[in-house]
Design an enzyme around this catalytic site. Structure first.
Site, PDB file in Angstrom:
ATOM      1  N   LYS A   1       0.833  -1.204   0.000  1.00  0.00           N
ATOM      2  CA  LYS A   1       0.000   0.000   0.000  1.00  0.00           C
ATOM      3  C   LYS A   1       0.873   1.260   0.000  1.00  0.00           C
ATOM      4  CE  LYS A   1      -3.637   2.651   0.655  1.00  0.00           C
ATOM      5  NZ  LYS A   1      -4.584   2.889  -0.450  1.00  0.00           N
TER       6      LYS A   1
ATOM      7  N   LEU B   1      -5.541   7.002   1.610  1.00  0.00           N
ATOM      8  CA  LEU B   1      -4.228   6.447   1.986  1.00  0.00           C
ATOM      9  C   LEU B   1      -4.168   5.901   3.413  1.00  0.00           C
ATOM     10  CD1 LEU B   1      -1.809   9.036   0.290  1.00  0.00           C
ATOM     11  CD2 LEU B   1      -2.352   6.727  -0.488  1.00  0.00           C
TER      12      LEU B   1
ATOM     13  N   ASN C   1       4.276   7.503  -5.639  1.00  0.00           N
ATOM     14  CA  ASN C   1       2.893   7.769  -6.031  1.00  0.00           C
ATOM     15  C   ASN C   1       2.673   9.281  -6.119  1.00  0.00           C
ATOM     16  OD1 ASN C   1       0.145   7.967  -6.319  1.00  0.00           O
ATOM     17  ND2 ASN C   1      -0.368   6.542  -4.672  1.00  0.00           N
TER      18      ASN C   1
ATOM     19  N   SER D   1     -12.535   6.427  -2.173  1.00  0.00           N
ATOM     20  CA  SER D   1     -11.819   7.567  -1.608  1.00  0.00           C
ATOM     21  C   SER D   1     -11.245   7.104  -0.278  1.00  0.00           C
ATOM     22  CB  SER D   1     -12.746   8.774  -1.417  1.00  0.00           C
ATOM     23  OG  SER D   1     -11.976   9.845  -0.884  1.00  0.00           O
ATOM     24  N   MET D   2     -10.262   6.207  -0.381  1.00  0.00           N
ATOM     25  CA  MET D   2      -9.696   5.590   0.821  1.00  0.00           C
ATOM     26  C   MET D   2      -8.918   6.623   1.649  1.00  0.00           C
ATOM     27  SD  MET D   2     -10.816   2.592   0.407  1.00  0.00           S
ATOM     28  CE  MET D   2      -9.985   1.649   1.672  1.00  0.00           C
TER      29      MET D   2
ATOM     30  N   GLY E   1      -5.517  -0.641 -14.692  1.00  0.00           N
ATOM     31  CA  GLY E   1      -6.795   0.027 -14.979  1.00  0.00           C
ATOM     32  C   GLY E   1      -7.717  -0.906 -15.736  1.00  0.00           C
TER      33      GLY E   1
ATOM     34  N   ASN F   1      -3.201   5.586 -12.198  1.00  0.00           N
ATOM     35  CA  ASN F   1      -4.040   5.613 -11.003  1.00  0.00           C
ATOM     36  C   ASN F   1      -5.501   5.796 -11.445  1.00  0.00           C
ATOM     37  OD1 ASN F   1      -4.891   5.881  -8.272  1.00  0.00           O
ATOM     38  ND2 ASN F   1      -2.947   6.848  -7.753  1.00  0.00           N
TER      39      ASN F   1
ATOM     40  N   LYS G   1       4.097   6.450 -10.087  1.00  0.00           N
ATOM     41  CA  LYS G   1       2.698   6.124 -10.378  1.00  0.00           C
ATOM     42  C   LYS G   1       1.996   7.402 -10.822  1.00  0.00           C
ATOM     43  CE  LYS G   1      -1.307   3.538  -8.896  1.00  0.00           C
ATOM     44  NZ  LYS G   1      -1.804   2.524  -7.957  1.00  0.00           N
TER      45      LYS G   1
ATOM     46  N   CYS H   1      -2.355  10.167  -6.049  1.00  0.00           N
ATOM     47  CA  CYS H   1      -3.531   9.820  -5.231  1.00  0.00           C
ATOM     48  C   CYS H   1      -4.528  10.981  -5.263  1.00  0.00           C
ATOM     49  CB  CYS H   1      -3.131   9.528  -3.792  1.00  0.00           C
ATOM     50  SG  CYS H   1      -4.594   9.149  -2.792  1.00  0.00           S
TER      51      CYS H   1
HETATM   52  C1  SIN Z   1      -6.281   5.873  -1.635  1.00  0.00           C
HETATM   53  O1  SIN Z   1      -5.754   5.346  -0.631  1.00  0.00           O
HETATM   54  O2  SIN Z   1      -7.031   6.842  -1.529  1.00  0.00           O
HETATM   55  C2  SIN Z   1      -6.020   5.309  -2.977  1.00  0.00           C
HETATM   56  C3  SIN Z   1      -4.585   5.369  -3.334  1.00  0.00           C
HETATM   57  C4  SIN Z   1      -4.323   6.090  -4.613  1.00  0.00           C
HETATM   58  O3  SIN Z   1      -5.247   6.383  -5.365  1.00  0.00           O
HETATM   59  O4  SIN Z   1      -3.161   6.364  -4.905  1.00  0.00           O
END
Ligand code: SIN
Length: 309
Positions: A45, A73, A125, A70-71, A247, A191, A162, A128
């Protein structure tokens, strides 16, 4: 049988099909499950300097053709992910760290720490879409360039980026020019499509809570855009930067399309979330069958072989 093994930045992958950073890869038990599965790598992650709970629930929803999330991170903090590779060595596959700074000065701190760890590759990354108040860095070419400048010369482990999906040729060209200035071995492309809005007409509400329902769109909705990004970056970067396509990979046919567009490997996000660990071996076998039927000796053999119409 055609081979789906691949080498990225000098690192051998037993399969070019593996998990995307995001679903089911936060904790060590989850990462062990990926290690024991058919996934060709263990991608962790995206992590941040401090542990994060992430955004409020509900923050993920399955959709007819994919997902929205919409985690925000949620992760255990980078120091944990620097330690995990030791525990994951027994699976005999590459471990990829993914990192996301909350501010530019975080990036070199995280990269330096992973350079000293046992990870095989490091993914930065820049895309995000879900951290409140933080725009996607990959859409700001100067900011991306400035961050990558901070990472030059920090170590020998291969560095990748990313990227968010781009939608205009001039943006592909701007990002390709930035990438060429730095020692970037691979890009992870793409992403989710950030800040999509899915509405449930019955409840008259968005399907996820954070950011008023705005979140990243994944799965089949994303595939044509992801393929276009892989294709364009393959054209612009050639062999100097390898490409991991992500994707909307649900089947071996999807994976084959990414390879034709110019990908060296593919990651599985929404399909892993929905189907679970069995998706990797299934997609790998389906890809092998297509390569065999088409007369390709390996996935690498088919890379970039998209024909003109
Ligand atoms: C997230 O944790 O919101 C997703 C991760 C990402 O889109 O890079």
């Amino acid at each position: 049988m055609a081979s789906t093994q691949v080498t990225i930045a000098g690192i051998h992958f037993p399969s070019c099909v593996f998990n995307a950073s995001g679903p089911r890869d936060v904790t060590l038990p989850e990462l062990r499950e990926i290690g024991a599965s058919g996934s060709g790598a263990i991608v962790m992650k995206s992590c941040t300097p401090e542990p994060r709970d992430g955004n409020e629930e509900p923050r993920y929803a399955d959709l007819p053709l994919g997902s929205i999330n919409s985690m925000g991170l949620p992760n255990l903090g980078y120091t944990q992910y620097c330690e995990f590779p030791k525990d994951l060595a027994e699976y005999g596959k590459p471990v990829i760290a993914s990192l996301a700074g909350m501010q530019p000065s975080d990036f070199p701190v995280l990269v330096e720490a992973f350079q000293k760890s046992d990870v095989d590759l490091i993914e930065v990354n820049l895309s995000c879409p879900n951290v409140k108040g933080k725009p996607q860095i990959g859409y700001d070419f100067e900011a991306s360039d400035a961050i990558l400048s901070l990472l030059d010369g920090l170590g020998d482990k291969p560095l990748g980026v990313k990227l968010p999906p781009y939608f205009d040729f001039v943006h592909f060209e701007s990002m390709a020019a930035v990438l060429k200035k730095h020692k970037i071995a691979f890009i992870t492309c793409v992403n989710s499509i950030g800040n999509a809005l899915v509405i449930d007409a019955e409840t008259e509400r968005p399907v996820i809570r954070p950011k008023g329902g705005f979140g990243g769109l994944g799965g089949q909705y994303l595939k044509p855009t992801a393929l276009a990004n892989v294709r364009k970056f393959h054209e612009l970067l050639g062999d100097r930067v390898q490409i991991i396509g992500v994707g909307g990979v649900y089947t071996g046919t999807d994976a084959f399309e990414f390879v034709l567009a110019g990908a060296d490997a593919v990651q599985v996000g929404t399909a892993f979330m929905q189907e679970g660990l069995g998706c990797f071996a299934r997609i790998d076998q389906e890809l092998q069958a297509i390569l065999d039927r088409k007369g390709y000796a390996s996935a690498a053999d088919a890379k970039g072989k998209l024909k003109a119409l």
